[in-house]
Enzyme design. Sequence first.
Site, mmCIF file in Angstrom:
data_model
loop_
_atom_site.group_PDB
_atom_site.id
_atom_site.type_symbol
_atom_site.label_atom_id
_atom_site.label_comp_id
_atom_site.label_asym_id
_atom_site.label_seq_id
_atom_site.Cartn_x
_atom_site.Cartn_y
_atom_site.Cartn_z
ATOM 1 N N GLY A 72 -19.151 1.038 -10.361
ATOM 2 C CA GLY A 72 -18.712 2.099 -11.254
ATOM 3 C C GLY A 72 -19.044 3.490 -10.750
ATOM 4 N N SER A 73 -20.210 3.651 -10.124
ATOM 5 C CA SER A 73 -20.606 4.975 -9.642
ATOM 6 C C SER A 73 -19.661 5.473 -8.557
ATOM 7 C CB SER A 73 -22.048 4.945 -9.112
ATOM 8 O OG SER A 73 -22.964 4.766 -10.175
ATOM 9 N N GLN A 180 -18.590 0.581 -19.598
ATOM 10 C CA GLN A 180 -19.130 -0.185 -20.724
ATOM 11 C C GLN A 180 -18.037 -0.830 -21.579
ATOM 12 O OE1 GLN A 180 -22.320 -0.887 -21.483
ATOM 13 N NE2 GLN A 180 -23.198 0.317 -19.817
ATOM 14 N N THR A 238 -14.250 -3.092 5.221
ATOM 15 C CA THR A 238 -13.867 -4.491 5.037
ATOM 16 C C THR A 238 -14.125 -4.926 3.600
ATOM 17 O OG1 THR A 238 -14.401 -4.966 7.341
ATOM 18 C CG2 THR A 238 -14.256 -6.850 5.843
ATOM 19 N N CYS A 325 -30.159 3.408 -15.397
ATOM 20 C CA CYS A 325 -30.192 4.351 -14.286
ATOM 21 C C CYS A 325 -31.207 5.464 -14.518
ATOM 22 C CB CYS A 325 -28.806 4.961 -14.070
ATOM 23 S SG CYS A 325 -27.544 3.705 -13.754
#
Length: 389
Positions: A72-73, A180, A238, A325
């Site tokens: 997600g980041s 989320q 890859t 986080c």
Amino acid sequence: MKREIYMDYAATTFVKPEVLAEMNPYFTENFGNPSSVYYISRKTKMAIAKAREGISKIINANKDEIFFTSGGSEADNWAIKGVALANKNRGRHIITTKIEHHAVLNTCRYLENHGFKVSYLSVDKFGKIDLQELENLITKDTILVSVMFANNEIGTIEPISDIGKICRKKGVLFHTDAVQAVGNVPIDVQSMNIDLLSMASHKFYGPKGMGALYIKRGTKIDSLIHGGSQERGRRAGTENIAGIVGMSKALEIAASNMDEERKRLIYLRDKLIDGLLKIPYASLNGDRTCRLPGNVNISFEFVDGEIMVMSLDREGIYVSTGSACSAGAVEPSHVLTAIGLSEKEAKSSLRLTLGAKTTEDDVDYVIKVLSRRVSDFRKSNKRWNERSH
């Protein structure tokens, strides 16, 4: 043997057995590099294509609009930096909110240091933005609006369709961090007028280190990672074949069971909220009904949230004070202060998030233990003793 209850599904989820089974052959037998031309590589290339199509259908996108990332980041960074760099000659203004995940906030701060202007929308006491404020902030220099679909700390779901309508009317791109939300609530990128959407596999029982970015056809966006021609030349490196296959399978399972699981989690969530609000000086953070099915965030006055997390850990109950986080952060949650909580109130909050293995018995047990732990903690708190007397 100590009982263990996991209530931090918003931080991460376990990989479901069916997902792992789908992934396993791509670690051992089907290991070919999709960029090669021989048979075992064609098999992996076909697996990626199938996964891309499966994910696209669940959010009502086209298969060529799904691009795989490391999570997600990366998806958030790509959406925001990519749009900013590709459209800087048209404008340098971005709008986001004060309660975004740090993957969005820190990306915006990075851009502020490189000549972009960022406006941060306020939220009300429930964590919702003001649509009129959003509309008023959009200027001819605005190139992107980034508003999270559902908040990772308090669970509040934003009025995404209304935001999309405003952005479409104003000719501004709309990105939503839906990390989320994907797998937990229905999403339709077409009807919601979403141009870019971030997701992360490990939030819906898929592998960690795997995510995707939906990019609407025709969206002007630069690449973030340069190198080979993977992901149709937009994201080099890859491919994580096993991760891609696992992510697709996990989302397929989540989508097929979404209605039933949402009802079950909402029932458990509301029971947990009702039980915890019976504790004196407890208050719910976020919208009571317009929130993620498994999210509970409550402040307990005269209680230190971090100490309570460690206390519950000794009981075998795993919860958090907010975003994983931000674990260990000295500062109070930026989300909780944005909705109007004082520093003390923010630091007295706990986030409990429910998921696939949560049972009603677990909820009853957590209410019982947490009620006792809060009471015990307050007995040693001078301010509590002064108030209670």
